[in-house]
Write a protein that holds these residues in place. Structure first.
Motif, PDB file in Angstrom:
ATOM      1  N   THR A  47       0.889  -1.153   0.000  1.00  0.00           N
ATOM      2  CA  THR A  47       0.000   0.000   0.000  1.00  0.00           C
ATOM      3  C   THR A  47       0.931   1.206   0.000  1.00  0.00           C
ATOM      4  O   THR A  47       2.001   1.172   0.619  1.00  0.00           O
ATOM      5  CB  THR A  47      -0.905   0.033   1.252  1.00  0.00           C
ATOM      6  OG1 THR A  47      -0.093  -0.033   2.433  1.00  0.00           O
ATOM      7  CG2 THR A  47      -1.885  -1.130   1.234  1.00  0.00           C
ATOM      8  N   HIS A 132      -4.990   0.498  -7.392  1.00  0.00           N
ATOM      9  CA  HIS A 132      -5.960   0.981  -6.408  1.00  0.00           C
ATOM     10  C   HIS A 132      -7.146   0.038  -6.394  1.00  0.00           C
ATOM     11  O   HIS A 132      -7.372  -0.715  -7.338  1.00  0.00           O
ATOM     12  CB  HIS A 132      -6.422   2.398  -6.744  1.00  0.00           C
ATOM     13  CG  HIS A 132      -7.210   2.479  -8.025  1.00  0.00           C
ATOM     14  ND1 HIS A 132      -6.604   2.548  -9.265  1.00  0.00           N
ATOM     15  CD2 HIS A 132      -8.550   2.451  -8.257  1.00  0.00           C
ATOM     16  CE1 HIS A 132      -7.527   2.583 -10.202  1.00  0.00           C
ATOM     17  NE2 HIS A 132      -8.723   2.525  -9.619  1.00  0.00           N
ATOM     18  N   ASN A 133      -7.911   0.060  -5.301  1.00  0.00           N
ATOM     19  CA  ASN A 133      -9.123  -0.744  -5.251  1.00  0.00           C
ATOM     20  C   ASN A 133     -10.340   0.169  -5.323  1.00  0.00           C
ATOM     21  O   ASN A 133     -10.213   1.396  -5.425  1.00  0.00           O
ATOM     22  CB  ASN A 133      -9.157  -1.630  -4.003  1.00  0.00           C
ATOM     23  CG  ASN A 133      -9.320  -0.834  -2.711  1.00  0.00           C
ATOM     24  OD1 ASN A 133      -9.290   0.398  -2.710  1.00  0.00           O
ATOM     25  ND2 ASN A 133      -9.490  -1.534  -1.608  1.00  0.00           N
ATOM     26  N   SER A 134     -11.529  -0.410  -5.264  1.00  0.00           N
ATOM     27  CA  SER A 134     -12.762   0.373  -5.431  1.00  0.00           C
ATOM     28  C   SER A 134     -12.982   1.377  -4.299  1.00  0.00           C
ATOM     29  O   SER A 134     -13.715   2.349  -4.460  1.00  0.00           O
ATOM     30  CB  SER A 134     -13.969  -0.567  -5.522  1.00  0.00           C
ATOM     31  OG  SER A 134     -14.075  -1.364  -4.357  1.00  0.00           O
ATOM     32  N   ARG A 138      -4.722   3.116  -2.281  1.00  0.00           N
ATOM     33  CA  ARG A 138      -3.684   3.102  -3.310  1.00  0.00           C
ATOM     34  C   ARG A 138      -2.535   2.181  -2.928  1.00  0.00           C
ATOM     35  O   ARG A 138      -2.134   2.098  -1.774  1.00  0.00           O
ATOM     36  CB  ARG A 138      -3.172   4.516  -3.546  1.00  0.00           C
ATOM     37  CG  ARG A 138      -4.225   5.460  -4.098  1.00  0.00           C
ATOM     38  CD  ARG A 138      -3.663   6.837  -4.316  1.00  0.00           C
ATOM     39  NE  ARG A 138      -2.564   6.827  -5.265  1.00  0.00           N
ATOM     40  CZ  ARG A 138      -1.793   7.891  -5.527  1.00  0.00           C
ATOM     41  NH1 ARG A 138      -1.999   9.018  -4.889  1.00  0.00           N
ATOM     42  NH2 ARG A 138      -0.819   7.797  -6.400  1.00  0.00           N
ATOM     43  N   ASN A 163      -3.339  -4.170 -11.007  1.00  0.00           N
ATOM     44  CA  ASN A 163      -4.515  -3.718 -10.270  1.00  0.00           C
ATOM     45  C   ASN A 163      -5.328  -4.897  -9.756  1.00  0.00           C
ATOM     46  O   ASN A 163      -5.843  -4.869  -8.639  1.00  0.00           O
ATOM     47  CB  ASN A 163      -5.390  -2.834 -11.159  1.00  0.00           C
ATOM     48  CG  ASN A 163      -6.058  -1.717 -10.382  1.00  0.00           C
ATOM     49  OD1 ASN A 163      -5.376  -0.840  -9.857  1.00  0.00           O
ATOM     50  ND2 ASN A 163      -7.367  -1.759 -10.291  1.00  0.00           N
ATOM     51  N   ARG A 164      -5.439  -5.950 -10.572  1.00  0.00           N
ATOM     52  CA  ARG A 164      -6.223  -7.118 -10.159  1.00  0.00           C
ATOM     53  C   ARG A 164      -5.555  -7.815  -8.974  1.00  0.00           C
ATOM     54  O   ARG A 164      -6.223  -8.221  -8.024  1.00  0.00           O
ATOM     55  CB  ARG A 164      -6.362  -8.089 -11.336  1.00  0.00           C
ATOM     56  CG  ARG A 164      -7.240  -9.304 -11.029  1.00  0.00           C
ATOM     57  CD  ARG A 164      -8.699  -8.903 -10.827  1.00  0.00           C
ATOM     58  NE  ARG A 164      -9.514 -10.031 -10.404  1.00  0.00           N
ATOM     59  CZ  ARG A 164     -10.129 -10.883 -11.226  1.00  0.00           C
ATOM     60  NH1 ARG A 164     -10.005 -10.723 -12.540  1.00  0.00           N
ATOM     61  NH2 ARG A 164     -10.865 -11.863 -10.768  1.00  0.00           N
ATOM     62  N   THR A 167      -6.054  -5.635  -5.816  1.00  0.00           N
ATOM     63  CA  THR A 167      -7.442  -5.691  -5.361  1.00  0.00           C
ATOM     64  C   THR A 167      -7.758  -7.021  -4.694  1.00  0.00           C
ATOM     65  O   THR A 167      -8.401  -7.066  -3.635  1.00  0.00           O
ATOM     66  CB  THR A 167      -8.401  -5.462  -6.544  1.00  0.00           C
ATOM     67  OG1 THR A 167      -8.174  -4.161  -7.097  1.00  0.00           O
ATOM     68  CG2 THR A 167      -9.850  -5.558  -6.097  1.00  0.00           C
ATOM     69  N   GLU A 168      -7.304  -8.111  -5.301  1.00  0.00           N
ATOM     70  CA  GLU A 168      -7.591  -9.432  -4.748  1.00  0.00           C
ATOM     71  C   GLU A 168      -6.956  -9.610  -3.369  1.00  0.00           C
ATOM     72  O   GLU A 168      -7.578 -10.148  -2.446  1.00  0.00           O
ATOM     73  CB  GLU A 168      -7.089 -10.530  -5.696  1.00  0.00           C
ATOM     74  CG  GLU A 168      -7.845 -10.640  -7.006  1.00  0.00           C
ATOM     75  CD  GLU A 168      -9.261 -11.158  -6.829  1.00  0.00           C
ATOM     76  OE1 GLU A 168      -9.623 -11.557  -5.707  1.00  0.00           O
ATOM     77  OE2 GLU A 168     -10.018 -11.166  -7.815  1.00  0.00           O
ATOM     78  N   ILE A 170      -6.090  -7.267  -1.193  1.00  0.00           N
ATOM     79  CA  ILE A 170      -6.783  -6.421  -0.222  1.00  0.00           C
ATOM     80  C   ILE A 170      -8.094  -7.069   0.198  1.00  0.00           C
ATOM     81  O   ILE A 170      -8.439  -7.111   1.389  1.00  0.00           O
ATOM     82  CB  ILE A 170      -7.051  -5.012  -0.801  1.00  0.00           C
ATOM     83  CG1 ILE A 170      -5.723  -4.251  -0.983  1.00  0.00           C
ATOM     84  CG2 ILE A 170      -7.982  -4.229   0.111  1.00  0.00           C
ATOM     85  CD1 ILE A 170      -4.964  -4.013   0.306  1.00  0.00           C
ATOM     86  N   GLU A 171      -8.836  -7.611  -0.754  1.00  0.00           N
ATOM     87  CA  GLU A 171     -10.114  -8.250  -0.433  1.00  0.00           C
ATOM     88  C   GLU A 171      -9.904  -9.485   0.434  1.00  0.00           C
ATOM     89  O   GLU A 171     -10.679  -9.748   1.364  1.00  0.00           O
ATOM     90  CB  GLU A 171     -10.855  -8.618  -1.717  1.00  0.00           C
ATOM     91  CG  GLU A 171     -11.407  -7.410  -2.460  1.00  0.00           C
ATOM     92  CD  GLU A 171     -12.166  -7.783  -3.720  1.00  0.00           C
ATOM     93  OE1 GLU A 171     -12.198  -8.992  -4.059  1.00  0.00           O
ATOM     94  OE2 GLU A 171     -12.719  -6.875  -4.365  1.00  0.00           O
TER      95      GLU A 171
END
Length: 243
Positions: A47, A132-134, A138, A163-164, A167-168, A170-171
């Protein structure tokens, strides 16, 4: 080998993610495959450190950097004045780095220390791919090695998956933290730690022994799957456990 990778990486990555639940092991396998196929040495998923960050390690999500490298980086205070981190804070455009040339712009007199650290661990050149995620968090995915600079086509291919991956991860981390339950005392201790208080100071504020304060901090750190209290505080804030 790189050309063959261009035609398969994105598809393989997407198929793996869409055909079965993603795990952190899947992400690591993908990152290691990228490193191998591009003749690189290592990867780093982070991050983006805030302006108030005092260490780099607490911002690391995944990496193949050796622990010694991270510890040396933080011990030398290289996060302060880092031209790479400053660029990540200001731009979302992928960029390459050369540890020697890039660090020449440092104003803290630590250019040689920074360049030597990356050279010693085999990642003197590489690239960063902002992500970045939704929710607007960042981050960046970086790769390093000693090969020649990545070509534009390679940069585009890696940027397509950055990005994918961010995002994954972080989720996955957020989903795991939703099940984390901290006690009132653990949250109090982490809150005071986030304010910069030492264990001794916290013991006086909370009316507890220093041993008990450290017990609560250590237990919270384990629950949050953090390596130290600094990272525990950062993870607790991102998980919404601290206000």
């Amino acid at each position: 080998m790189a050309d063959r990778f261009h035609t398969t990486t994105s598809a393989q990555f997407q198929n793996r993610w869409d055909s079965s639940p993603v795990s952190e092991e899947d992400v690591v396998d993908t990152l290691e495959a990228i490193v191998k196929r591009f003749d690189l040495r290592g990867y780093l998923l982070i991050t983006v450190p805030s302006e108030t960050s005092t260490d780099f390690s607490s911002n690391v999500l995944m990496t193949s950097w050796p622990d010694e490298m991270l510890k040396t980086y933080d011990h030398a205070g290289l996060i302060f004045g880092s031209p790479v981190i400053e660029r990540l804070r200001q731009s979302t455009t992928p960029f390459t780095y050369d540890a020697d040339r890039t660090n020449r712009t440092r104003l803290d007199g630590k250019a040689a220390i920074a360049a030597a650290l990356f050279e010693r661990h085999g990642v003197p050149r590489g690239a960063y791919f902002p992500a970045h995620n939704s929710a607007g968090l960042r981050g960046a995915l970086a790769f390093g090695g000693s090969r020649e600079p990545l070509h534009p086509r390679e940069m585009a291919e890696l940027n397509a998956v950055a990005n994918r991956i961010f995002t994954e991860v972080i989720e996955l981390r957020e989903g795991r933290r939703q099940n984390v339950s901290l006690s009132r005392r653990e949250i109090e201790c982490l809150s005071w730690a986030s304010a910069g208080k030492t264990s001794v100071e916290m013991s006086e504020i909370l009316g507890l022994s220093e041993y008990t304060v450290n017990h609560y901090l250590n237990r919270a750190t384990r629950k949050l799957d953090a390596v130290n209290r600094v990272q525990a505080v950062a993870k607790a804030i991102r998980a919404g456990l601290l206000r």
